[in-house]
Design a protein around this motif. Structure first.
Motif, PDB file in Angstrom:
ATOM      1  N   ARG A 163       0.853  -1.187   0.000  1.00  0.00           N
ATOM      2  CA  ARG A 163       0.000   0.000   0.000  1.00  0.00           C
ATOM      3  C   ARG A 163       0.886   1.232   0.000  1.00  0.00           C
ATOM      4  N   ASP A 164       0.452   2.238  -0.706  1.00  0.00           N
ATOM      5  CA  ASP A 164       1.224   3.467  -0.780  1.00  0.00           C
ATOM      6  C   ASP A 164       0.882   4.417   0.352  1.00  0.00           C
ATOM      7  N   SER A 165       1.748   5.406   0.557  1.00  0.00           N
ATOM      8  CA  SER A 165       1.524   6.440   1.570  1.00  0.00           C
ATOM      9  C   SER A 165       1.660   7.811   0.904  1.00  0.00           C
ATOM     10  N   TRP A 166       1.095   8.820   1.595  1.00  0.00           N
ATOM     11  CA  TRP A 166       0.990  10.151   1.003  1.00  0.00           C
ATOM     12  C   TRP A 166       1.258  11.224   2.049  1.00  0.00           C
ATOM     13  N   LYS A 167       1.983  12.267   1.640  1.00  0.00           N
ATOM     14  CA  LYS A 167       2.228  13.400   2.537  1.00  0.00           C
ATOM     15  C   LYS A 167       1.824  14.695   1.848  1.00  0.00           C
ATOM     16  N   PHE A 168       1.139  15.550   2.601  1.00  0.00           N
ATOM     17  CA  PHE A 168       0.732  16.869   2.126  1.00  0.00           C
ATOM     18  C   PHE A 168       1.411  17.902   3.011  1.00  0.00           C
ATOM     19  N   GLU A 169       2.233  18.756   2.394  1.00  0.00           N
ATOM     20  CA  GLU A 169       3.027  19.723   3.146  1.00  0.00           C
ATOM     21  C   GLU A 169       2.627  21.136   2.724  1.00  0.00           C
ATOM     22  N   ARG A 170       2.052  21.894   3.668  1.00  0.00           N
ATOM     23  CA  ARG A 170       1.493  23.206   3.350  1.00  0.00           C
ATOM     24  C   ARG A 170       2.290  24.378   3.932  1.00  0.00           C
ATOM     25  N   ARG A 171       2.786  24.253   5.152  1.00  0.00           N
ATOM     26  CA  ARG A 171       3.469  25.373   5.793  1.00  0.00           C
ATOM     27  C   ARG A 171       4.689  25.802   4.995  1.00  0.00           C
ATOM     28  N   GLN A 172       5.014  27.080   5.082  1.00  0.00           N
ATOM     29  CA  GLN A 172       6.143  27.620   4.342  1.00  0.00           C
ATOM     30  C   GLN A 172       7.384  27.808   5.223  1.00  0.00           C
ATOM     31  N   HIS A 173       7.278  27.430   6.479  1.00  0.00           N
ATOM     32  CA  HIS A 173       8.442  27.504   7.364  1.00  0.00           C
ATOM     33  C   HIS A 173       8.326  26.453   8.460  1.00  0.00           C
ATOM     34  N   PHE A 174       9.411  25.729   8.683  1.00  0.00           N
ATOM     35  CA  PHE A 174       9.527  24.789   9.790  1.00  0.00           C
ATOM     36  C   PHE A 174      10.862  25.038  10.486  1.00  0.00           C
ATOM     37  N   GLU A 175      10.930  24.670  11.728  1.00  0.00           N
ATOM     38  CA  GLU A 175      12.196  24.651  12.454  1.00  0.00           C
ATOM     39  C   GLU A 175      12.652  23.204  12.561  1.00  0.00           C
ATOM     40  N   GLU A 176      13.416  22.759  11.566  1.00  0.00           N
ATOM     41  CA  GLU A 176      13.950  21.396  11.607  1.00  0.00           C
ATOM     42  C   GLU A 176      14.898  21.257  12.795  1.00  0.00           C
ATOM     43  N   GLN A 177      14.863  20.077  13.411  1.00  0.00           N
ATOM     44  CA  GLN A 177      15.721  19.833  14.563  1.00  0.00           C
ATOM     45  C   GLN A 177      16.650  18.669  14.278  1.00  0.00           C
ATOM     46  N   ASN A 178      17.872  18.762  14.772  1.00  0.00           N
ATOM     47  CA  ASN A 178      18.884  17.714  14.592  1.00  0.00           C
ATOM     48  C   ASN A 178      19.174  17.466  13.113  1.00  0.00           C
ATOM     49  N   ASP A 179      19.239  18.532  12.346  1.00  0.00           N
ATOM     50  CA  ASP A 179      19.531  18.430  10.919  1.00  0.00           C
ATOM     51  C   ASP A 179      20.730  19.333  10.620  1.00  0.00           C
ATOM     52  N   PRO A 180      21.909  18.761  10.380  1.00  0.00           N
ATOM     53  CA  PRO A 180      23.107  19.580  10.165  1.00  0.00           C
ATOM     54  C   PRO A 180      22.967  20.566   9.005  1.00  0.00           C
ATOM     55  N   SER A 181      22.316  20.145   7.930  1.00  0.00           N
ATOM     56  CA  SER A 181      22.161  21.047   6.797  1.00  0.00           C
ATOM     57  C   SER A 181      21.262  22.224   7.157  1.00  0.00           C
ATOM     58  N   ARG A 182      20.203  21.941   7.878  1.00  0.00           N
ATOM     59  CA  ARG A 182      19.316  23.028   8.315  1.00  0.00           C
ATOM     60  C   ARG A 182      20.053  23.978   9.251  1.00  0.00           C
ATOM     61  N   ASP A 183      20.896  23.420  10.106  1.00  0.00           N
ATOM     62  CA  ASP A 183      21.690  24.259  11.004  1.00  0.00           C
ATOM     63  C   ASP A 183      22.621  25.173  10.216  1.00  0.00           C
ATOM     64  N   ALA A 184      23.199  24.636   9.135  1.00  0.00           N
ATOM     65  CA  ALA A 184      24.076  25.451   8.300  1.00  0.00           C
ATOM     66  C   ALA A 184      23.290  26.587   7.646  1.00  0.00           C
ATOM     67  N   LEU A 185      22.072  26.299   7.212  1.00  0.00           N
ATOM     68  CA  LEU A 185      21.224  27.356   6.658  1.00  0.00           C
ATOM     69  C   LEU A 185      20.978  28.447   7.680  1.00  0.00           C
ATOM     70  N   THR A 186      20.690  28.051   8.911  1.00  0.00           N
ATOM     71  CA  THR A 186      20.421  29.018   9.967  1.00  0.00           C
ATOM     72  C   THR A 186      21.640  29.899  10.222  1.00  0.00           C
ATOM     73  N   ARG A 187      22.844  29.320  10.089  1.00  0.00           N
ATOM     74  CA  ARG A 187      24.073  30.097  10.262  1.00  0.00           C
ATOM     75  C   ARG A 187      24.366  30.989   9.069  1.00  0.00           C
ATOM     76  N   GLY A 188      23.653  30.785   7.981  1.00  0.00           N
ATOM     77  CA  GLY A 188      23.909  31.555   6.777  1.00  0.00           C
ATOM     78  C   GLY A 188      24.964  30.957   5.878  1.00  0.00           C
ATOM     79  N   ASP A 189      25.337  29.693   6.115  1.00  0.00           N
ATOM     80  CA  ASP A 189      26.357  29.027   5.306  1.00  0.00           C
ATOM     81  C   ASP A 189      25.658  28.178   4.243  1.00  0.00           C
ATOM     82  N   TRP A 190      25.261  28.807   3.164  1.00  0.00           N
ATOM     83  CA  TRP A 190      24.466  28.163   2.126  1.00  0.00           C
ATOM     84  C   TRP A 190      25.231  27.033   1.431  1.00  0.00           C
ATOM     85  N   ASN A 191      26.488  27.242   1.109  1.00  0.00           N
ATOM     86  CA  ASN A 191      27.263  26.203   0.436  1.00  0.00           C
ATOM     87  C   ASN A 191      27.389  24.953   1.303  1.00  0.00           C
TER      88      ASN A 191
END
Length: 212
Positions: free
Chosen positions: A36-64
């Motif tokens: 059986r398949d599963s489905w996700k619907f994502e509407r919000r335009q901002h989340f605070e991801e937790q325990n995500d190194p890439s997200r942390d880098a974004l927060t620091r402003g280190d895009w690369n």
């Protein structure tokens, strides 16, 4: 305008799960899905991801660095896709986008493109497609697992995960599954959307002390 509307989610008909309960509940039910398949619907335009190194880098402003760390996730994503395939299950995702993009969504779309390149089924739908259904407020964040369980995922006003409400009423589950599947059928593959509308954008500019 969509000719299909999702069922209302009445919290009194669901079970409220704290975050510490929701996550293992989700993992356990997801692991049991067969054919059986599963489905996700994502509407919000901002989340605070937790325990995500890439997200942390974004927060620091280190895009690369944020983009480099996303690339390192490919092997794990491929492994998860193979595990789903072994159970005869495909996880589909619909990402609603508003333009101009928030910094979070700009970052997430790069992450979603990588996931799609690794075999995830992800499509983008513009907010204008669902806005006629939102006179009472934005549609919720929803995951439907294997046609049997629906989670209305909760977040704080700041976008921090805050558990979920679980529904198992077949009419509610199947109604939302049909709604997300219809949006998915009408949506654009995230890879082509990113190539056309996102890849050329400059690094997102975060407000001081804010995530978007």
């Amino acid at each position: 305008m969509l000719d299909l509307q999702p069922p209302a989610l009445d919290p009194t008909r669901g079970v409220r799960l704290l975050r510490s309960v929701y996550r293992p509940d989700f993992r356990s039910r997801n692991a049991e899905i067969q054919n059986r398949d599963s489905w996700k619907f994502e509407r919000r335009q901002h989340f605070e991801e937790q325990n995500d190194p890439s997200r942390d880098a974004l927060t620091r402003g280190d895009w690369n660095e944020a983009l480099r760390l996303l690339e390192e996730e490919r092997d794990d994503i491929r492994q998860a896709v193979r595990a789903d395939a072994g159970r005869g299950s495909v996880f589909h995702r619909v990402r609603i986008v508003e333009e101009p993009l928030t910094p979070y969504v700009q970052w997430e779309l790069h992450a979603l493109r990588i996931q799609a390149e690794c075999g995830r089924r992800i499509r983008v739908v513009r907010a204008e497609r669902v806005s006629p259904l939102e006179s009472g407020g934005p549609l919720p964040e929803v995951v439907v697992l294997g046609g049997a369980t629906l989670y209305d995922i909760a977040y704080t006003d700041e976008g921090v995960p805050d558990g979920a409400t679980r529904y198992e009423d077949p009419d509610v589950v199947q109604g939302w599954e049909a709604f997300i599947a219809r949006l998915y059928a009408d949506g654009e593959d995230v890879r082509s959307y990113v190539e056309r509308s996102v890849a050329h954008l400059p690094p997102p500019q975060l407000s001081m002390g804010a995530g978007d």
